[in-house]
Design a protein around this motif. Structure first.
Motif, PDB file in Angstrom:
ATOM      1  N   ALA A 203       0.825  -1.209   0.000  1.00 46.52           N
ATOM      2  CA  ALA A 203       0.000   0.000   0.000  1.00 46.52           C
ATOM      3  C   ALA A 203       0.857   1.256   0.000  1.00 46.52           C
ATOM      4  O   ALA A 203       0.338   2.359   0.206  1.00 46.52           O
ATOM      5  CB  ALA A 203      -0.940  -0.002   1.207  1.00 46.52           C
ATOM      6  N   ASP A 204       2.152   1.117  -0.226  1.00 47.14           N
ATOM      7  CA  ASP A 204       3.065   2.256  -0.166  1.00 47.14           C
ATOM      8  C   ASP A 204       3.075   3.057  -1.465  1.00 47.14           C
ATOM      9  O   ASP A 204       4.109   3.212  -2.120  1.00 47.14           O
ATOM     10  CB  ASP A 204       4.478   1.789   0.194  1.00 47.14           C
ATOM     11  CG  ASP A 204       4.652   1.598   1.687  1.00 47.14           C
ATOM     12  OD1 ASP A 204       4.362   2.540   2.448  1.00 47.14           O
ATOM     13  OD2 ASP A 204       5.069   0.500   2.104  1.00 47.14           O
ATOM     14  N   SER A 205       1.921   3.557  -1.835  1.00 47.72           N
ATOM     15  CA  SER A 205       1.791   4.459  -2.974  1.00 47.72           C
ATOM     16  C   SER A 205       0.482   5.216  -2.819  1.00 47.72           C
ATOM     17  O   SER A 205      -0.468   4.717  -2.214  1.00 47.72           O
ATOM     18  CB  SER A 205       1.783   3.686  -4.296  1.00 47.72           C
ATOM     19  OG  SER A 205       1.555   4.560  -5.379  1.00 47.72           O
ATOM     20  N   TYR A 206       0.463   6.417  -3.384  1.00 43.96           N
ATOM     21  CA  TYR A 206      -0.738   7.251  -3.359  1.00 43.96           C
ATOM     22  C   TYR A 206      -1.082   7.673  -4.792  1.00 43.96           C
ATOM     23  O   TYR A 206      -1.714   8.707  -5.009  1.00 43.96           O
ATOM     24  CB  TYR A 206      -0.497   8.484  -2.478  1.00 43.96           C
ATOM     25  CG  TYR A 206       0.216   8.154  -1.182  1.00 43.96           C
ATOM     26  CD1 TYR A 206      -0.470   7.576  -0.126  1.00 43.96           C
ATOM     27  CD2 TYR A 206       1.585   8.371  -1.042  1.00 43.96           C
ATOM     28  CE1 TYR A 206       0.184   7.235   1.055  1.00 43.96           C
ATOM     29  CE2 TYR A 206       2.247   8.030   0.128  1.00 43.96           C
ATOM     30  CZ  TYR A 206       1.543   7.465   1.173  1.00 43.96           C
ATOM     31  OH  TYR A 206       2.196   7.102   2.340  1.00 43.96           O
ATOM     32  N   ALA A 207      -0.689   6.837  -5.770  1.00 44.44           N
ATOM     33  CA  ALA A 207      -0.605   7.271  -7.159  1.00 44.44           C
ATOM     34  C   ALA A 207      -1.848   7.027  -7.999  1.00 44.44           C
ATOM     35  O   ALA A 207      -1.861   7.409  -9.165  1.00 44.44           O
ATOM     36  CB  ALA A 207       0.597   6.599  -7.841  1.00 44.44           C
ATOM     37  N   ASP A 208      -2.897   6.385  -7.436  1.00 45.46           N
ATOM     38  CA  ASP A 208      -4.037   6.084  -8.302  1.00 45.46           C
ATOM     39  C   ASP A 208      -5.268   5.831  -7.447  1.00 45.46           C
ATOM     40  O   ASP A 208      -5.190   5.770  -6.213  1.00 45.46           O
ATOM     41  CB  ASP A 208      -3.733   4.865  -9.184  1.00 45.46           C
ATOM     42  CG  ASP A 208      -4.354   4.979 -10.575  1.00 45.46           C
ATOM     43  OD1 ASP A 208      -5.537   5.351 -10.668  1.00 45.46           O
ATOM     44  OD2 ASP A 208      -3.651   4.687 -11.576  1.00 45.46           O
ATOM     45  N   ASP A 209      -6.405   5.645  -8.133  1.00 52.93           N
ATOM     46  CA  ASP A 209      -7.669   5.328  -7.467  1.00 52.93           C
ATOM     47  C   ASP A 209      -8.034   3.857  -7.621  1.00 52.93           C
ATOM     48  O   ASP A 209      -9.108   3.439  -7.178  1.00 52.93           O
ATOM     49  CB  ASP A 209      -8.810   6.174  -8.046  1.00 52.93           C
ATOM     50  CG  ASP A 209      -8.622   7.658  -7.769  1.00 52.93           C
ATOM     51  OD1 ASP A 209      -8.283   8.008  -6.632  1.00 52.93           O
ATOM     52  OD2 ASP A 209      -8.814   8.466  -8.709  1.00 52.93           O
TER      53      ASP A 209
END
Length: 297
Positions: A184-190
């Protein structure tokens, strides 16, 4: 730009159809971050006290000293906040994903027993709160393996998912090497996506109660509730997206904030075609419907 190491394109204008179960328009995942007892503290062998995500906005580490006010805020999360959230979700029979710091879980067996009784997914949030940006890869790998081992001992099963949080350039490769089903170490998409062999189920820092503890964040429960409802409504109208909601026992577990969370939960429960689920179920669904193809999206 073919050698540029970042993916600025992703799925582009045509993201894949999520095909959420039972025709759901949106997948919603509530994450309870359980960190109390894993934060920086000289009692834990750290150089200084904790200074992150508390009511003391702008706090500075106290080098070589215990910060009793900070400690008591974290203690509230374990002693009272967790149980308020636990009642909120179990009374509504809703699934939850926990990002559990292994050394925090170790300090509260009753909390772990409650999570297991509720059949919550307990993913790994690392060994303790360490900022890995300057840590050698070998040390980070050893810490994460220690987290896996302790987590497995405490819960009876190895964590399938990982959210390290304070990452290094090596974190995602290490997580893939250690065999996590998702990171879960990303904030790059939905929606989920692949990085090489690793499935990424992206997290969020905006629909997250951490903004109660940051400058220009949420000041009232109403602001938090409004932001969550707007996020849900936009993603619901688009269809085929996922909404992650990050929670902390010592933050939204406070009464004046918990009321807003409860209202939001009841709002989305009143909508049609909403899949409230765990991150692991999202990951496994995505892998089944959209299998990785040669390490590419």
């Amino acid at each position: 730009m073919t050698d540029y190491p970042r993916d600025m394109i992703g799925y582009g204008a045509t993201p894949p159809k999520a095909q959420w179960p039972d025709g759901a328009r949106i997948a919603v995942n509530f994450v309870v971050n359980y960190e109390e007892g894993g934060e920086n503290n000289i009692l834990h062998g750290d150089a200084a006290s904790e200074a992150f995500l508390s009511e003391i906005v702008g706090a500075a580490p106290w080098v070589g000293q215990r910060h009793m006010n900070m400690e008591s805020i974290y203690e509230y999360g374990a002693r009272a906040g967790f149980w308020r959230l636990y009642r909120m979700f179990t009374e509504r029979h809703l699934p939850v994903t926990v990002f559990g710091v292994a050394t925090a879980l170790q300090k509260n067996p009753d909390v772990v027993a409650a999570m297991l009784k509720a059949n919550w997914e307990i993913a790994s949030h690392g060994l303790k709160w360490i900022d890995y940006k300057d840590t050698p890869a070998a040390q980070e790998r050893a810490d994460l393996q220690a987290a896996i081992d302790l987590h497995t001992k405490l819960t009876g099963q190895r964590p399938a998912g990982i959210y390290q949080g304070r990452t290094s350039l090596n974190t995602r490769d290490i997580c893939a090497e250690l065999g996590f089903e998702y990171s879960a170490d990303s904030y790059a998409d939905d929606v989920p996506f692949y990085e090489g062999d690793q499935l990424i189920v992206p997290y969020t820092l905006d629909s997250n109660d951490m903004r109660f503890a940051t400058p220009q964040g949420f000041n009232t429960g109403e602001q938090f509730e409004t932001y969550l409802r707007d996020s849900f409504d936009v993603l619901y109208s688009e269809g085929g997206r996922m909404l992650s909601i990050g929670l902390h026992c010592r933050l939204v577990g406070r009464p004046g904030r918990a009321a807003a969370l409860a209202r939001f939960i009841d709002y989305i429960r009143g909508q049609k075609d909403v899949w409230i689920t765990t991150r692991l179920d999202i990951a496994r669904h995505w892998r089944d419907v959209h299998p990785n193809k040669a390490g590419k999206i």
